[in-house]
Motif scaffolding. Sequence first.
Motif: not given
Length: 207
Positions: A34-39, A58-64, A99-112
Amino acid sequence: MVMALLEWTGERIIPKLLKPTNGMLLEHIARYYFATPYIKGRVLDIACGTGYGCHMVAKDRKRELTELIGVDNDDDTITYAKREYHHQKITYQKGDALDPLLPEKLGLFDTILSFETIEHVADDLLFMNNLYLMLKPGGTLVLSSPFGRGRGMQTSEPFHVHQLTPAEFEELFVRFSQVEIYYQRGPTFEKPRDGVRYFIGMAVCTK
């Protein structure tokens, strides 16, 4: 030497220990389909479990896809994911969703991606705040959760803190600019139909 498989406890899906027709396995795999098109771009799978879903998208959306971070709070599960579901664009690492520091540790994402996670955490609002902070403006969150008696109410599932009502589930996404709610029935997703009981909600949210 043969590496030991993870022990089946029922908490995490281990596809290699389940029959292909197992209903729970089919439901979990369906969420990733279901989520694949948003990756796209930089992707986070929070509470990724054994890594089969990360590997699928990762296999399905390796180009995106530029990078996929799979996070789980269990050392053995992360070790298993690295061994069984390795992919050049995937990094698995240990982390705590609250973890309240998780955003600081991981950074920003286009898709979660967050599948069947929020019912496992004691503070679902802190969890949602972490996800919101880690999502880029215009980014997409795809999140699922089983329905139940409500926040703070006991559940029959041994690994669930509580299960939200459909109304509580929808309230989680008030900060997002666009929200679409779907309901999962087996391996299918749909808008609600009269006379059909749904046990799992799926939200697609744009920041």
